[in-house]
Design a protein around this motif. Structure first.
Motif, PDB file in Angstrom:
ATOM      1  N   LYS A   1       0.829  -1.214   0.000  1.00 56.50           N
ATOM      2  CA  LYS A   1       0.000   0.000   0.000  1.00 56.50           C
ATOM      3  C   LYS A   1       0.859   1.259   0.000  1.00 56.50           C
ATOM      4  CE  LYS A   1      -3.946  -1.682   2.648  1.00 56.50           C
ATOM      5  NZ  LYS A   1      -4.523  -1.705   3.968  1.00 56.50           N
ATOM      6  N   ASP A   2       0.369   2.290  -0.700  1.00 55.83           N
ATOM      7  CA  ASP A   2       0.949   3.640  -0.616  1.00 55.83           C
ATOM      8  C   ASP A   2       2.460   3.671  -0.851  1.00 55.83           C
ATOM      9  OD1 ASP A   2      -1.599   4.558   0.012  1.00 55.83           O
ATOM     10  OD2 ASP A   2      -1.256   4.251   2.169  1.00 55.83           O
ATOM     11  N   ILE A   3       2.911   2.962  -1.862  1.00 54.49           N
ATOM     12  CA  ILE A   3       4.326   3.014  -2.233  1.00 54.49           C
ATOM     13  C   ILE A   3       4.459   3.923  -3.453  1.00 54.49           C
ATOM     14  CG2 ILE A   3       6.300   1.680  -3.111  1.00 54.49           C
ATOM     15  CD1 ILE A   3       5.703   0.976  -0.206  1.00 54.49           C
ATOM     16  N   HIS A   4       5.302   4.953  -3.315  1.00 52.86           N
ATOM     17  CA  HIS A   4       5.568   5.838  -4.452  1.00 52.86           C
ATOM     18  C   HIS A   4       6.936   5.466  -5.024  1.00 52.86           C
ATOM     19  CE1 HIS A   4       6.131   9.544  -6.781  1.00 52.86           C
ATOM     20  NE2 HIS A   4       7.373   9.511  -6.309  1.00 52.86           N
ATOM     21  N   LEU A   5       6.948   5.061  -6.301  1.00 52.61           N
ATOM     22  CA  LEU A   5       8.230   4.698  -6.927  1.00 52.61           C
ATOM     23  C   LEU A   5       8.775   5.884  -7.710  1.00 52.61           C
ATOM     24  CD1 LEU A   5       7.360   1.109  -8.187  1.00 52.61           C
ATOM     25  CD2 LEU A   5       9.016   1.703  -6.411  1.00 52.61           C
ATOM     26  N   TYR A   6      10.049   6.191  -7.505  1.00 54.69           N
ATOM     27  CA  TYR A   6      10.671   7.258  -8.299  1.00 54.69           C
ATOM     28  C   TYR A   6      10.762   6.806  -9.755  1.00 54.69           C
ATOM     29  CZ  TYR A   6      11.834   9.491  -3.889  1.00 54.69           C
ATOM     30  OH  TYR A   6      11.750  10.085  -2.662  1.00 54.69           O
ATOM     31  N   GLU A   7      10.683   7.814 -10.629  1.00 56.92           N
ATOM     32  CA  GLU A   7      10.630   7.510 -12.066  1.00 56.92           C
ATOM     33  C   GLU A   7      11.921   6.853 -12.574  1.00 56.92           C
ATOM     34  OE1 GLU A   7       9.687  10.492 -15.501  1.00 56.92           O
ATOM     35  OE2 GLU A   7       8.161  10.584 -13.904  1.00 56.92           O
ATOM     36  N   THR A   8      13.047   7.413 -12.152  1.00 58.85           N
ATOM     37  CA  THR A   8      14.332   6.924 -12.685  1.00 58.85           C
ATOM     38  C   THR A   8      14.682   5.555 -12.105  1.00 58.85           C
ATOM     39  OG1 THR A   8      15.083   9.201 -12.636  1.00 58.85           O
ATOM     40  CG2 THR A   8      16.757   7.505 -13.004  1.00 58.85           C
ATOM     41  N   VAL A   9      15.049   4.630 -12.993  1.00 58.02           N
ATOM     42  CA  VAL A   9      15.593   3.337 -12.558  1.00 58.02           C
ATOM     43  C   VAL A   9      17.052   3.288 -12.995  1.00 58.02           C
ATOM     44  CG1 VAL A   9      15.497   0.838 -12.926  1.00 58.02           C
ATOM     45  CG2 VAL A   9      13.378   2.153 -12.693  1.00 58.02           C
ATOM     46  N   VAL A  10      17.933   2.967 -12.067  1.00 51.24           N
ATOM     47  CA  VAL A  10      19.346   2.801 -12.424  1.00 51.24           C
ATOM     48  C   VAL A  10      19.527   1.351 -12.855  1.00 51.24           C
ATOM     49  CG1 VAL A  10      21.725   2.998 -11.639  1.00 51.24           C
ATOM     50  CG2 VAL A  10      19.968   4.527 -10.693  1.00 51.24           C
ATOM     51  N   SER A  11      19.936   1.168 -14.128  1.00 57.38           N
ATOM     52  CA  SER A  11      20.076  -0.192 -14.643  1.00 57.38           C
ATOM     53  C   SER A  11      21.531  -0.430 -15.020  1.00 57.38           C
ATOM     54  CB  SER A  11      19.153  -0.368 -15.860  1.00 57.38           C
ATOM     55  OG  SER A  11      19.125  -1.726 -16.219  1.00 57.38           O
ATOM     56  N   LEU A  12      22.213  -1.206 -14.204  1.00 55.26           N
ATOM     57  CA  LEU A  12      23.639  -1.488 -14.430  1.00 55.26           C
ATOM     58  C   LEU A  12      23.774  -2.718 -15.321  1.00 55.26           C
ATOM     59  CD1 LEU A  12      24.611  -1.308 -10.655  1.00 55.26           C
ATOM     60  CD2 LEU A  12      25.181   0.446 -12.317  1.00 55.26           C
TER      61      LEU A  12
ATOM     62  N   LEU B   1      29.197  -0.228 -12.943  1.00 57.94           N
ATOM     63  CA  LEU B   1      28.805   1.168 -13.151  1.00 57.94           C
ATOM     64  C   LEU B   1      29.553   1.731 -14.362  1.00 57.94           C
ATOM     65  CD1 LEU B   1      27.077   3.326 -11.649  1.00 57.94           C
ATOM     66  CD2 LEU B   1      29.125   3.933 -10.345  1.00 57.94           C
ATOM     67  N   ASN B   2      28.845   2.397 -15.266  1.00 55.49           N
ATOM     68  CA  ASN B   2      29.487   3.058 -16.405  1.00 55.49           C
ATOM     69  C   ASN B   2      28.844   4.434 -16.588  1.00 55.49           C
ATOM     70  OD1 ASN B   2      27.027   2.638 -17.627  1.00 55.49           O
ATOM     71  ND2 ASN B   2      27.733   1.022 -19.000  1.00 55.49           N
ATOM     72  N   GLN B   3      29.209   5.097 -17.664  1.00 53.18           N
ATOM     73  CA  GLN B   3      28.710   6.471 -17.854  1.00 53.18           C
ATOM     74  C   GLN B   3      27.191   6.524 -17.922  1.00 53.18           C
ATOM     75  OE1 GLN B   3      30.677   8.060 -21.314  1.00 53.18           O
ATOM     76  NE2 GLN B   3      31.589   9.699 -20.088  1.00 53.18           N
ATOM     77  N   THR B   4      26.611   5.553 -18.646  1.00 54.24           N
ATOM     78  CA  THR B   4      25.149   5.549 -18.809  1.00 54.24           C
ATOM     79  C   THR B   4      24.457   5.379 -17.463  1.00 54.24           C
ATOM     80  OG1 THR B   4      25.508   4.435 -20.905  1.00 54.24           O
ATOM     81  CG2 THR B   4      23.241   4.444 -20.075  1.00 54.24           C
ATOM     82  N   SER B   5      24.917   4.375 -16.696  1.00 52.62           N
ATOM     83  CA  SER B   5      24.237   4.129 -15.414  1.00 52.62           C
ATOM     84  C   SER B   5      24.547   5.238 -14.417  1.00 52.62           C
ATOM     85  CB  SER B   5      24.565   2.743 -14.866  1.00 52.62           C
ATOM     86  OG  SER B   5      25.924   2.463 -14.952  1.00 52.62           O
ATOM     87  N   GLU B   6      25.701   5.867 -14.547  1.00 51.89           N
ATOM     88  CA  GLU B   6      26.015   6.962 -13.621  1.00 51.89           C
ATOM     89  C   GLU B   6      25.095   8.161 -13.900  1.00 51.89           C
ATOM     90  OE1 GLU B   6      30.138   7.489 -12.856  1.00 51.89           O
ATOM     91  OE2 GLU B   6      29.739   9.133 -11.456  1.00 51.89           O
ATOM     92  N   ALA B   7      24.765   8.374 -15.165  1.00 52.26           N
ATOM     93  CA  ALA B   7      23.833   9.464 -15.499  1.00 52.26           C
ATOM     94  C   ALA B   7      22.451   9.157 -14.909  1.00 52.26           C
ATOM     95  CB  ALA B   7      23.740   9.620 -17.013  1.00 52.26           C
TER      96      ALA B   7
END
Ligand SMILES: Cc1cc2nc3c(=O)[nH]c(=O)nc-3n(C[C@H](O)[C@H](O)[C@H](O)COP(=O)(O)O)c2cc1C
Length: 393
Positions: A360-371, A375-381
């Motif tokens: 219940k009542d979980i707000h998920l942030y839009e951005t997902v970090v996908s490694l 960690l590389n430039q794309t995932s760091e952004a």
């Protein structure tokens, strides 16, 4: 454990257990130990308030006998039948055959389940209900039913003369009296609450409402210290916990489950970035932290980042177990960011989202970090975008 004086007429006769490894066979209680509390009210009539775990029977019987000084108890009040409090019940009942057992209708159903239908003759079972009283002389016990805090038959007892609330497991905490004499109440009370009682927030709220009408000088729970000071603060925390509200709404917990360390490394990088923005961050390595502590940290903070490696197309098991436990305890009302890792077909973010959407009542942030492995430039952004979202409010 030494017998303690609660008031002139009331003695603590409980027992410290400093050798138990796992409470309820799952919650580590070393090095702090745990206590099984029991009290005796000495008046014209004598009431023993609860028994103790069978592990502690001998010491408890000896404590009770010492404070009785040759008298016999009239009543054994059973606030609930969980075996850490009822495991020695029959021992006392056999020793004092005139003593009545005090419980509500559900208590006696459970007594019969645990000890057999013939455990007690009808005249030894004294049934009480909401608002029932038992007079001991100048002391009088009033019973408040507290169903599902956290067993169905739970009841509290309020002693009207000295304004003492015998609160059953509510307000209890891990830690034996001897070993945690100077420890603050909240950390182990919080871990006890969220792991053992946490699912039943609505029922705890009902109990809090009932006791708000009472003047309370002392709370005598079934684990941990008797509470005589700061009662307002303990009631405030219980009220917050019972509503699943975070204690630190802006605090961020990063909980990570990494197989080979890359997701853990990325979690550390995320922590540095968040702290660089002034955020208050707690880290939890789910592969090494006991679940009871991880669950407690999750409830404490208002925001979480869950970071997990993909494992055989699923979640790495420590994250899966963490989410299962949170769900069981009614986890809700939090803002959550996701970070996943996968070397060929990452699925962790999708699976974590699916699980969280069941709560219940979980707000998920839009951005997902996908490694992808590391960690590389794309995932760091992506990480920078998640940091901006986490720090935006
Ligand atoms: C037994 C095992 C199963 C894995 N299964 C998957 C998988 O199904 N899909 C995938 O993309 N990566 C899979 N991986 C790769 C992990 O997700 C990999 O460890 C990760 O990408 C690197 O992060 P880490 O160092 O934090 O574990 C698997 C790794 C192991 C050891």
């Amino acid at each position: 454990m030494a017998i303690r004086t609660v008031t002139d007429a009331i003695r603590y006769v409980g027992v410290d257990d400093n050798t138990l490894a796992l409470f309820e066979n799952q919650y580590p209680v070393q090095p702090m130990g745990v206590s099984y509390n029991s009290y005796v009210i000495l008046d014209e009539k004598i009431a023993v308030m609860d028994s103790v775990d069978a592990r502690a029977a001998e010491e408890w019987l000896s404590n009770v006998a010492r404070v009785l000084e040759g008298r016999s108890p009239d009543y054994l009040v059973v606030t609930h039948m969980e075996p850490d409090h009822s495991g020695s019940l029959m021992r006392l009942a056999q020793k004092y055959p005139e003593m009545k057992i005090v419980g509500n209708a559900k208590t006696f159903t459970l007594i019969k389940q645990f000890f057999g239908t013939g455990a007690f003759s009808e005249d030894r079972m004294l049934e009480v209900g909401e608002g029932s009283t038992i007079s001991l002389g100048s002391h009088r016990l009033r019973f408040l039913l507290a169903p599902m805090v956290h067993w169905p038959e739970v009841m509290a007892a309020y002693e009207e003369e000295e304004k003492i609330l015998f609160s059953a497991d509510a307000f209890g905490r891990f830690g034996s009296l001897e070993r945690t004499v100077r420890a603050p109440w909240a950390p182990q009370a919080r871990r006890y609450y969220y792991n053992i009682i946490g699912k039943y927030g609505a029922q705890v709220q009902a109990l809090l409402k009932k006791i708000s009408a009472l003047e309370i000088k002392t709370i005598c729970p079934l684990h941990g210290p008797m509470l005589t000071e700061d009662l307002g603060e303990y009631l405030r925390l219980y009220d917050l916990w019972a509503q699943w509200k975070p204690e630190e709404p802006e605090g961020i917990l990063i909980a990570h489950a990494s197989i080979h360390g890359n997701t853990a490394y990325a979690s550390e990088a995320l922590k540095s970035k968040l702290e660089g923005k002034g955020a208050q961050v707690t880290m939890c390595d789910l592969t090494t932290t006991d679940l009871s502590y991880a669950v407690t940290s999750a409830f404490y903070c208002g925001k979480l980042v869950l970071a997990c490696s993909t494992y055989d197309g699923g979640l790495f098991p420590p994250m899966k177990a963490f989410l299962d436990h949170l769900q069981t305890k009614g986890f809700r009302n939090r803002r959550i960011g996701l970070m996943e890792n996968g070397s060929w077909a990452p699925a962790a973010a999708r699976l974590m989202r699916a699980k969280l959407e069941e709560m219940k009542d979980i707000h998920l942030y839009e951005t997902v970090v996908s490694l992808r492995s590391a960690l590389n430039q794309t995932s760091e952004a992506q990480m920078d975008a998640l940091v901006a979202e986490l720090c935006a409010e």
